[in-house]
Write a protein that holds these residues in place. Sequence first.
Motif, PDB file in Angstrom:
ATOM      1  N   THR A 187     -34.455  56.366 -37.689  1.00 62.13           N
ATOM      2  CA  THR A 187     -33.463  57.091 -36.904  1.00 62.13           C
ATOM      3  C   THR A 187     -32.374  57.604 -37.832  1.00 62.13           C
ATOM      4  O   THR A 187     -31.916  56.871 -38.712  1.00 62.13           O
ATOM      5  CB  THR A 187     -32.837  56.187 -35.817  1.00 62.13           C
ATOM      6  N   ILE A 190     -26.967  56.005 -35.552  1.00 59.43           N
ATOM      7  CA  ILE A 190     -26.651  55.294 -34.318  1.00 59.43           C
ATOM      8  C   ILE A 190     -25.209  55.608 -33.942  1.00 59.43           C
ATOM      9  O   ILE A 190     -24.315  55.585 -34.791  1.00 59.43           O
ATOM     10  CB  ILE A 190     -26.818  53.773 -34.496  1.00 59.43           C
ATOM     11  N   ASP A 191     -24.978  55.898 -32.669  1.00 57.29           N
ATOM     12  CA  ASP A 191     -23.619  56.135 -32.182  1.00 57.29           C
ATOM     13  C   ASP A 191     -22.975  54.777 -31.899  1.00 57.29           C
ATOM     14  O   ASP A 191     -23.202  54.176 -30.845  1.00 57.29           O
ATOM     15  CB  ASP A 191     -23.663  56.991 -30.917  1.00 57.29           C
ATOM     16  N   GLU A 242     -27.551  56.588 -24.915  1.00 54.93           N
ATOM     17  CA  GLU A 242     -26.732  57.504 -25.701  1.00 54.93           C
ATOM     18  C   GLU A 242     -26.447  56.973 -27.103  1.00 54.93           C
ATOM     19  O   GLU A 242     -26.189  57.738 -28.022  1.00 54.93           O
ATOM     20  CB  GLU A 242     -25.406  57.768 -24.981  1.00 54.93           C
ATOM     21  N   GLY A 244     -28.513  55.736 -29.131  1.00 55.41           N
ATOM     22  CA  GLY A 244     -29.642  55.966 -30.030  1.00 55.41           C
ATOM     23  C   GLY A 244     -30.576  54.776 -30.119  1.00 55.41           C
ATOM     24  O   GLY A 244     -31.645  54.869 -30.723  1.00 55.41           O
TER      25      GLY A 244
END
Length: 426
Positions: A187, A190-191, A242, A244
């Motif tokens: 990924t 990440i938020d 949201e 991630g």
Amino acid sequence: MSIDPLAHSTSTNPLSRLAEALRSDTVGGFLLIAAALVAIIWINTPFGEAYENLRSVTLGPESLHLNLSLQTWAADALLAVFFFVVGNELKQEFVNGELRNPRRAMLPIVAAICGMVVPAAIYVAINFSSPDTIQGWGIPMATDIAFAVAILAVVGRHLPPSLRTFLLTLAIVDDLGAIIVIAVFYTSGIDLLMLVAAFAGLAVFGYLQRGKGLAARLNASRVPNWIVYVPLAVLIWVLMHESGVHATIAGVAMGLLMRTKAMPGETHDPSHRVEHLLRPWSAGLALPIFAFFSAGVVIDGFGSVVSDPASLGIIMGLVVGKAIGIAGGAWVTTKVTRAELNPSLKWIDIVGMSQLAGIGFTVSLLISELSFVDSAEHLAHAKTGVLAASLIATLLAAAVLGARSRHYRGLMQAMAEKEKEAGGRA
């Protein structure tokens, strides 16, 4: 006389009888397998494009970044319901059941870790000299808990319940590990703000489960609890999505936070009450729809698949690596630590269960797509490899666990005969 809402229903109401049937793992397992077979057959017919178009249909509010395809809704939202049920069941086992004993709880956890490391190592060994495919090492690490539990229910009706608990614990740890691997290695980012907000929501959820203070007033009020818990659960899911991180983690976390002890004035604790309510929806709706939208894989030529180191590494990792990692890791753990296998199980049962863990499917397919974004050929071979490995693992597990199930059924019948004879002599 009050009626126990958790008692087995004897109602003639067709809906009540259907709900009771769906609480059986076997019925849910057959539905999931049937839905998966329909998807596989459909996508490999001349009408496969219609299937692809169907699961690519998007819906949801764009402003919340939730304009998702039907396939994503099934894998992220509907599957979260199943993960909630599983997490809730594990909480019951940790508090009141098999996993209350740390020496037994440790075994499936260590086995899960070994069952991730060994398949990845086998993949790397096969693809070490292939820079185009080495990045797929995470594909054979994952176990598809939904399919594994379904197959176990169908072929192992007479197996000890402790084997199912072992599989559930192992698969949850496996999925958590696979999601961490995706977040760290596959990924872009990440938020953290959304992730912190999701954990804050989980903290509120856990506090409300304690039954003290505000939570006690809520439970004592005439306001139905679902008016508070359902919006909170949806909010936690949205925040997790949201962030991630795979949104099914929200379902597991909330399930593990459920309260398993009844408070004064409660007929049943929330854990068992909610499980009784949600299990038919999970087995009869969430899992079959998830299987239908996720199992559609175009079967590529197996000759080219075996010659591709990526698909070969996946097959060897899932079929051989999982069995060696889980069964071998568990056995070694009992020799070098105080961990112990439940006395009702034999090591051959663990071998059969470890083959079930070779069913990769959903998460493995997801990591395949993340690994081979720029290579359609390797991606097609990887997906076919996941499908082939899952099929082989299913057949091997069915052979071993089916034989063990017949063995345990024979033991139960022999015991019943002895009790009958003893009763006759008395």
